[in-house]
Motif scaffolding. Structure first.
Motif, mmCIF file in Angstrom:
data_model
loop_
_atom_site.group_PDB
_atom_site.id
_atom_site.type_symbol
_atom_site.label_atom_id
_atom_site.label_comp_id
_atom_site.label_asym_id
_atom_site.label_seq_id
_atom_site.Cartn_x
_atom_site.Cartn_y
_atom_site.Cartn_z
ATOM 1 N N GLY A 9 5.041 5.186 13.206
ATOM 2 C CA GLY A 9 6.172 5.796 12.676
ATOM 3 C C GLY A 9 5.618 7.253 12.630
ATOM 4 O O GLY A 9 4.697 7.542 12.848
ATOM 5 N N PRO A 10 6.927 7.993 12.049
ATOM 6 C CA PRO A 10 6.650 9.519 12.121
ATOM 7 C C PRO A 10 5.633 10.025 10.904
ATOM 8 O O PRO A 10 5.453 9.048 10.035
ATOM 9 C CB PRO A 10 8.112 10.103 11.835
ATOM 10 N N ALA A 11 5.134 10.973 11.143
ATOM 11 C CA ALA A 11 4.605 11.650 9.811
ATOM 12 C C ALA A 11 5.104 11.553 8.388
ATOM 13 O O ALA A 11 6.337 11.894 8.435
ATOM 14 C CB ALA A 11 3.937 13.027 10.327
ATOM 15 N N GLY A 12 4.316 11.282 7.588
ATOM 16 C CA GLY A 12 4.785 11.361 6.243
ATOM 17 C C GLY A 12 5.815 10.329 5.731
ATOM 18 O O GLY A 12 6.482 10.466 4.546
ATOM 19 N N VAL A 13 5.650 9.168 6.582
ATOM 20 C CA VAL A 13 6.730 7.991 6.071
ATOM 21 C C VAL A 13 5.922 6.984 5.211
ATOM 22 O O VAL A 13 6.323 6.123 4.605
ATOM 23 C CB VAL A 13 7.237 7.379 7.173
ATOM 24 N N GLY A 14 4.588 7.309 5.054
ATOM 25 C CA GLY A 14 3.655 6.184 4.347
ATOM 26 C C GLY A 14 2.910 5.264 4.979
ATOM 27 O O GLY A 14 2.663 4.102 4.448
ATOM 28 N N LYS A 15 2.708 5.452 6.215
ATOM 29 C CA LYS A 15 1.890 4.473 7.098
ATOM 30 C C LYS A 15 0.571 4.065 6.519
ATOM 31 O O LYS A 15 0.233 3.164 6.443
ATOM 32 C CB LYS A 15 1.621 4.851 8.562
ATOM 33 N N SER A 16 -0.308 5.075 6.228
ATOM 34 C CA SER A 16 -1.555 4.935 5.715
ATOM 35 C C SER A 16 -1.528 4.123 4.265
ATOM 36 O O SER A 16 -2.299 3.307 4.120
ATOM 37 C CB SER A 16 -2.215 6.228 5.493
ATOM 38 N N THR A 17 -0.606 4.621 3.228
ATOM 39 C CA THR A 17 -0.437 3.934 2.218
ATOM 40 C C THR A 17 -0.034 2.656 2.280
ATOM 41 O O THR A 17 -0.636 1.511 1.873
ATOM 42 C CB THR A 17 0.728 4.619 1.398
ATOM 43 N N THR A 18 0.761 2.190 3.355
ATOM 44 C CA THR A 18 1.243 1.030 3.523
ATOM 45 C C THR A 18 0.204 -0.049 4.138
ATOM 46 O O THR A 18 -0.040 -1.151 3.600
ATOM 47 C CB THR A 18 2.389 0.823 4.653
ATOM 48 N N ALA A 19 -0.565 0.712 5.090
ATOM 49 C CA ALA A 19 -1.547 -0.052 5.648
ATOM 50 C C ALA A 19 -2.598 -0.374 4.841
ATOM 51 O O ALA A 19 -3.374 -1.554 4.676
ATOM 52 C CB ALA A 19 -2.043 0.751 6.971
ATOM 53 N N ARG A 20 -3.173 0.513 3.978
ATOM 54 C CA ARG A 20 -4.039 0.295 2.720
ATOM 55 C C ARG A 20 -3.749 -0.896 1.892
ATOM 56 O O ARG A 20 -4.557 -1.545 1.717
ATOM 57 C CB ARG A 20 -4.460 1.724 2.085
ATOM 58 N N ARG A 21 -2.659 -0.966 1.487
ATOM 59 C CA ARG A 21 -2.030 -1.649 0.536
ATOM 60 C C ARG A 21 -2.007 -3.201 1.213
ATOM 61 O O ARG A 21 -2.233 -4.204 0.696
ATOM 62 C CB ARG A 21 -0.631 -1.291 0.041
ATOM 63 N N LEU A 22 -1.431 -3.237 2.435
ATOM 64 C CA LEU A 22 -1.549 -4.448 3.156
ATOM 65 C C LEU A 22 -2.962 -4.954 3.406
ATOM 66 O O LEU A 22 -3.229 -6.403 3.193
ATOM 67 C CB LEU A 22 -0.903 -4.033 4.611
ATOM 68 N N ALA A 23 -3.929 -4.053 3.843
ATOM 69 C CA ALA A 23 -5.408 -4.623 3.746
ATOM 70 C C ALA A 23 -5.859 -5.097 2.491
ATOM 71 O O ALA A 23 -6.517 -5.991 2.548
ATOM 72 C CB ALA A 23 -6.154 -3.578 4.529
ATOM 73 N N GLU A 24 -5.465 -4.514 1.388
ATOM 74 C CA GLU A 24 -6.126 -4.908 0.183
ATOM 75 C C GLU A 24 -5.537 -6.345 -0.428
ATOM 76 O O GLU A 24 -6.098 -6.900 -1.329
ATOM 77 C CB GLU A 24 -5.838 -3.868 -0.943
ATOM 78 N N SER A 25 -4.346 -6.707 0.295
ATOM 79 C CA SER A 25 -3.860 -7.825 -0.136
ATOM 80 C C SER A 25 -4.264 -9.183 0.510
ATOM 81 O O SER A 25 -4.016 -10.155 0.129
ATOM 82 C CB SER A 25 -2.212 -7.774 0.358
ATOM 83 N N PHE A 26 -5.252 -8.918 1.396
ATOM 84 C CA PHE A 26 -6.030 -10.062 2.063
ATOM 85 C C PHE A 26 -7.446 -10.154 1.591
ATOM 86 O O PHE A 26 -7.951 -9.115 1.279
ATOM 87 C CB PHE A 26 -6.169 -9.775 3.470
ATOM 88 N N SER A 27 -7.931 -11.378 1.553
ATOM 89 C CA SER A 27 -9.276 -11.501 1.110
ATOM 90 C C SER A 27 -10.392 -11.060 2.139
ATOM 91 O O SER A 27 -11.223 -10.399 1.651
ATOM 92 C CB SER A 27 -9.676 -13.087 0.600
#
Length: 56
Positions: A9-27
């Motif tokens: 997605g475009p810059a500043g929409v929260g891709k890094s935050t979303t990806a980090r949280r998604l990764a944290e949700s898995f064992s």
């Protein structure tokens, strides 16, 4: 079968935050920043629709 998620997605929409949280949700997961992937390319780079030759 393992799942791979690609978040774009475009810059500043929260891709890094979303990806980090998604990764944290898995064992078992990995979060690889885009800058790290860009530095892995050895056969050339792709920027803004133009292919540039191998970086030395």
């Amino acid at each position: 079968m393992p799942r791979i998620y690609i978040i774009s997605g475009p810059a500043g929409v929260g891709k890094s935050t979303t990806a980090r949280r998604l990764a944290e949700s898995f064992s078992q997961s990995a979060y690889i920043e885009g800058d790290v992937i860009n530095h892995m390319i050895v056969g050339g780079i792709y920027r803004h629709g133009k292919v540039k030759h191998r970086l030395h």
